[in-house]
Design a protein around this motif. Structure first.
Motif, PDB file in Angstrom:
ATOM      1  N   GLU A 211     -10.165  -2.595  88.578  1.00 54.50           N
ATOM      2  CA  GLU A 211     -11.451  -3.122  88.107  1.00 54.50           C
ATOM      3  C   GLU A 211     -12.173  -2.088  87.227  1.00 54.50           C
ATOM      4  OE1 GLU A 211     -10.517  -5.153  92.040  1.00 54.50           O
ATOM      5  OE2 GLU A 211     -10.442  -3.109  91.268  1.00 54.50           O
ATOM      6  N   ALA A 212     -12.060  -0.809  87.601  1.00 51.09           N
ATOM      7  CA  ALA A 212     -12.692   0.249  86.797  1.00 51.09           C
ATOM      8  C   ALA A 212     -12.080   0.314  85.404  1.00 51.09           C
ATOM      9  CB  ALA A 212     -12.557   1.601  87.501  1.00 51.09           C
ATOM     10  N   GLU A 213     -10.778   0.080  85.302  1.00 52.75           N
ATOM     11  CA  GLU A 213     -10.120   0.063  83.985  1.00 52.75           C
ATOM     12  C   GLU A 213     -10.766  -0.962  83.068  1.00 52.75           C
ATOM     13  OE1 GLU A 213      -5.830   0.117  83.318  1.00 52.75           O
ATOM     14  OE2 GLU A 213      -5.568   0.693  85.412  1.00 52.75           O
ATOM     15  N   THR A 214     -11.090  -2.132  83.604  1.00 50.94           N
ATOM     16  CA  THR A 214     -11.672  -3.176  82.753  1.00 50.94           C
ATOM     17  C   THR A 214     -13.024  -2.728  82.207  1.00 50.94           C
ATOM     18  OG1 THR A 214     -12.854  -4.375  84.524  1.00 50.94           O
ATOM     19  CG2 THR A 214     -10.543  -4.945  84.180  1.00 50.94           C
ATOM     20  N   TYR A 215     -13.789  -1.968  83.007  1.00 47.82           N
ATOM     21  CA  TYR A 215     -15.099  -1.506  82.554  1.00 47.82           C
ATOM     22  C   TYR A 215     -14.992  -0.325  81.600  1.00 47.82           C
ATOM     23  CZ  TYR A 215     -18.301  -4.697  84.690  1.00 47.82           C
ATOM     24  OH  TYR A 215     -19.029  -5.838  84.957  1.00 47.82           O
ATOM     25  N   ALA A 216     -13.945   0.469  81.744  1.00 47.81           N
ATOM     26  CA  ALA A 216     -13.709   1.556  80.782  1.00 47.81           C
ATOM     27  C   ALA A 216     -13.418   0.978  79.405  1.00 47.81           C
ATOM     28  CB  ALA A 216     -12.541   2.426  81.246  1.00 47.81           C
ATOM     29  N   MET A 217     -12.864  -0.243  79.375  1.00 48.67           N
ATOM     30  CA  MET A 217     -12.551  -0.890  78.105  1.00 48.67           C
ATOM     31  C   MET A 217     -13.797  -1.416  77.389  1.00 48.67           C
ATOM     32  SD  MET A 217      -9.297  -0.628  77.518  1.00 48.67           S
ATOM     33  CE  MET A 217      -9.448   0.983  78.254  1.00 48.67           C
ATOM     34  N   GLY A 218     -14.955  -1.261  78.010  1.00 48.47           N
ATOM     35  CA  GLY A 218     -16.199  -1.659  77.346  1.00 48.47           C
ATOM     36  C   GLY A 218     -17.233  -0.550  77.319  1.00 48.47           C
ATOM     37  N   GLY A 220     -16.325   2.785  77.929  1.00 48.79           N
ATOM     38  CA  GLY A 220     -15.678   4.023  77.479  1.00 48.79           C
ATOM     39  C   GLY A 220     -15.312   4.970  78.595  1.00 48.79           C
ATOM     40  N   GLN A 221     -16.315   5.386  79.385  1.00 44.95           N
ATOM     41  CA  GLN A 221     -16.079   6.322  80.491  1.00 44.95           C
ATOM     42  C   GLN A 221     -16.830   5.829  81.717  1.00 44.95           C
ATOM     43  OE1 GLN A 221     -15.559  10.688  78.455  1.00 44.95           O
ATOM     44  NE2 GLN A 221     -17.620  10.115  79.009  1.00 44.95           N
ATOM     45  N   VAL A 222     -16.092   5.503  82.771  1.00 44.11           N
ATOM     46  CA  VAL A 222     -16.727   5.028  84.000  1.00 44.11           C
ATOM     47  C   VAL A 222     -16.113   5.753  85.192  1.00 44.11           C
ATOM     48  CG1 VAL A 222     -17.142   2.742  83.004  1.00 44.11           C
ATOM     49  CG2 VAL A 222     -15.083   3.129  84.383  1.00 44.11           C
ATOM     50  N   TYR A 223     -16.791   5.631  86.333  1.00 43.87           N
ATOM     51  CA  TYR A 223     -16.199   6.134  87.576  1.00 43.87           C
ATOM     52  C   TYR A 223     -16.686   5.285  88.740  1.00 43.87           C
ATOM     53  CZ  TYR A 223     -20.624   8.384  88.998  1.00 43.87           C
ATOM     54  OH  TYR A 223     -21.920   8.628  89.380  1.00 43.87           O
ATOM     55  N   PRO A 248     -12.389   8.065  88.300  1.00 36.49           N
ATOM     56  CA  PRO A 248     -12.822   7.924  86.900  1.00 36.49           C
ATOM     57  C   PRO A 248     -11.758   7.215  86.072  1.00 36.49           C
ATOM     58  CG  PRO A 248     -12.059  10.157  87.302  1.00 36.49           C
ATOM     59  CD  PRO A 248     -11.936   9.426  88.600  1.00 36.49           C
ATOM     60  N   GLU A 249     -12.190   6.463  85.081  1.00 37.35           N
ATOM     61  CA  GLU A 249     -11.294   5.836  84.103  1.00 37.35           C
ATOM     62  C   GLU A 249     -11.882   6.075  82.711  1.00 37.35           C
ATOM     63  OE1 GLU A 249      -8.328   4.260  84.398  1.00 37.35           O
ATOM     64  OE2 GLU A 249      -8.292   4.617  86.574  1.00 37.35           O
ATOM     65  N   VAL A 250     -11.027   6.509  81.782  1.00 33.14           N
ATOM     66  CA  VAL A 250     -11.507   6.935  80.465  1.00 33.14           C
ATOM     67  C   VAL A 250     -10.689   6.286  79.358  1.00 33.14           C
ATOM     68  CG1 VAL A 250     -12.104   8.905  79.016  1.00 33.14           C
ATOM     69  CG2 VAL A 250     -12.092   9.169  81.507  1.00 33.14           C
ATOM     70  N   ALA A 251     -11.380   5.576  78.468  1.00 29.58           N
ATOM     71  CA  ALA A 251     -10.717   4.996  77.297  1.00 29.58           C
ATOM     72  C   ALA A 251     -10.430   6.080  76.263  1.00 29.58           C
ATOM     73  CB  ALA A 251     -11.606   3.910  76.688  1.00 29.58           C
ATOM     74  N   PHE A 252      -9.379   5.873  75.475  1.00 30.25           N
ATOM     75  CA  PHE A 252      -8.983   6.795  74.394  1.00 30.25           C
ATOM     76  C   PHE A 252      -8.648   8.192  74.942  1.00 30.25           C
ATOM     77  CE2 PHE A 252     -12.367   3.892  72.841  1.00 30.25           C
ATOM     78  CZ  PHE A 252     -11.543   3.026  72.116  1.00 30.25           C
TER      79      PHE A 252
END
Length: 480
Positions: A211-218, A220-223, A248-252
């Motif tokens: 679920e955190a991955e989906t929010y990182a895709m909008g 950018g950086q979530v935990y 934590p999940e981080v885009a790019f």
């Protein structure tokens, strides 16, 4: 008069000022000296009673464990070990503690085993050891949020109830409101979860990662930082059925960036407690030193607690590929002499805690980040390398603990992810929303999970994970 926390009183210059404190009695000597503690510090304040002018009925109620309100004059202490003390003028009993009852509990002034303390987990935080542990835990928790906030991450609350198994291990607690003696069944006689509260089979989460991955895709950086659950029937000193995870999940962000993040994060939070918890760490350090005296030299801690934490914060973590680690382990003395419980025979072996600790404690003698693991021993969502047999996974290994962090660069390619899900027998329809993130602006992204209790275990020097969480949940134990 406003009450002052004891931690602040102990920092105050003794200028004969009037002061008011509240707390619990830790000791009462000679009908005169009260050691009072309010939980704000491991240190007690001494209050000196004018027993000749104090009503006998008050003196009779000043027992260990009792809650008191004391007003008096703060002055320079005449005794050793403290800078200031309170000349008590007025004592109010806020809560009584019968001395005969106290003797039956861990509040009694004698040394108790950690096992005994666990049996009275509702009282153990009043002991020096657990007061220190829980203050360190609280500071670590704050440092986690502060680190991510300072580095531009957004805190996301992922579901506790979920229909997916992020780890694919199947060790999950089911959530249902069915009458277990008479659940709804379909025409084949099987439990019909369509009739259940959520209309499908649901469980307590093992991870908030997907679920955190989906929010990182909008964002950018979530935990995430929340409770997770494993229905693993394990009674070891490293396992809990309910524990807290930092994810934590981080885009790019690729695997190298992920390893950088994990190392920087761990150093930050450990440095925070070194700065803000010195009294508690000093107590826990001395406790370990005393404990080690009863052990053979080979089993003693190689360095004192605070020195160990400083060693982590001041040194770079060693980065080693799984393939290199396997060669080191295959050629190690414990493996050749068959001292390992799980012998390393060939590439592809799933490393156990004994192997991880050998690499950290014996071979490299520093924290180690292993990366590029065999695909078959890692989860479906990890990015497949060009060799087709390893994935962009990484584990951070710590002395005395083994795996502290597990993470990876996530598989961002839709077709490859779908293929991996087939191999792992994961239903695409169940994770349609997860696959969607690879359909709309997919990008390289990474993240990791860190079991918070393992971090507290390391920071406090404790040896059993049940002693670093307020109320441990383990097989056959859900007391309190």
């Amino acid at each position: 008069m406003k009450n002052t926390k004891i931690v602040e009183v102990l920092k105050t210059d003794p200028v004969l000022q009037e002061i008011s404190v509240q707390g619990w009695v830790r000791a009462f000597r000679s009908n005169r000296f009260i050691a009072l503690n309010d939980g704000s510090t491991i240190n007690n304040i001494q209050a000196v009673v004018d027993f000749e002018n104090t009503p006998q009925e008050i003196l009779d109620e000043i027992n260990i464990g009792a809650a008191l309100h004391i007003t008096g004059t703060l002055k320079e202490s005449e005794g050793k070990g403290q800078k200031v003390e309170i000349a008590a003028k007025e004592i109010t009993i806020l809560g009584k503690a019968n001395s005969d009852d106290v003797k039956k509990t861990i509040l009694s002034p004698k040394r108790h085993s950690l096992e005994k303390l666990r049996e009275q987990a509702h009282l153990r935080v009043r002991t020096n050891t657990f007061g220190a542990i829980m203050r360190v835990r609280a500071k670590l928790s704050f440092a986690v949020h502060q680190y991510f906030n300072e580095n531009g991450f957004y805190y996301v609350n992922t579901p506790i109830i979920t229909g997916s198994d992020a780890e694919g291990a199947g060790e999950m607690f089911r959530v249902t409101n069915f009458d277990l003696n008479n659940p709804a069944k379909d025409e084949n006689g099987k439990v019909n979860f369509k009739e259940d509260f959520f209309g499908k089979e649901t469980n307590l989460t093992v991870s908030g990662q997907l679920e955190a991955e989906t929010y990182a895709m909008g964002l950018g950086q979530v935990y995430t930082f929340g409770p997770t659950f494993r229905a693993e029937n394990s009674n070891t000193s490293r396992h809990l059925a309910e524990f807290w995870m930092i994810e934590p999940e981080v885009a790019f962000c690729d695997l190298d960036g992920n390893m950088d993040l994990a190392e920087d994060f761990i150093k930050y939070v450990l440095n925070y407690v070194l700065t803000h918890c010195d009294d508690d760490l000093a107590f826990l350090e001395n406790r370990l030193i005393q404990e080690d005296k009863a052990k053979p030299e080979k089993d003693r801690a190689p360095m004192p607690l605070r020195e160990k934490l400083k060693f982590i914060t001041e040194n770079n973590f060693k980065r080693v590929s799984y393939t290199e680690a396997i060669e080191i382990l295959k050629n190690s003395k414990p493996n050749k002499k068959k001292k390992f419980d799980y012998l390393i025979k060939e590439w592809g072996a799933d490393l156990q805690s004994e192997h991880e600790r050998y690499l950290v404690e014996k071979h490299f003698k520093c924290p180690v980040i292993l990366f590029d693991y065999p695909a078959q021993i890692k989860a479906f969502y990890m990015r497949l390398n060009e060799d087709g047999k390893t994935v962009r996974a990484m584990d951070v290994l710590f002395p005395g603990i083994g795996e502290m962090v597990g993470g990876s660069q996530r598989e961002e390619r839709l077709e490859v992810l779908q293929e991996k899900m087939k191999e792992f027998n994961i239903d695409e329809e169940e994770l349609w929303w997860y696959l969607d993130t690879r359909r709309f602006g997919s990008c390289v992204h990474s993240g990791f999970g860190l079991g918070f209790e393992r971090l507290v275990l390391f920071a406090t020097g404790m040896s059993n994970i049940r002693d670093v969480i307020p109320f441990p949940r383990t097989p056959q134990n859900a007391e309190f």
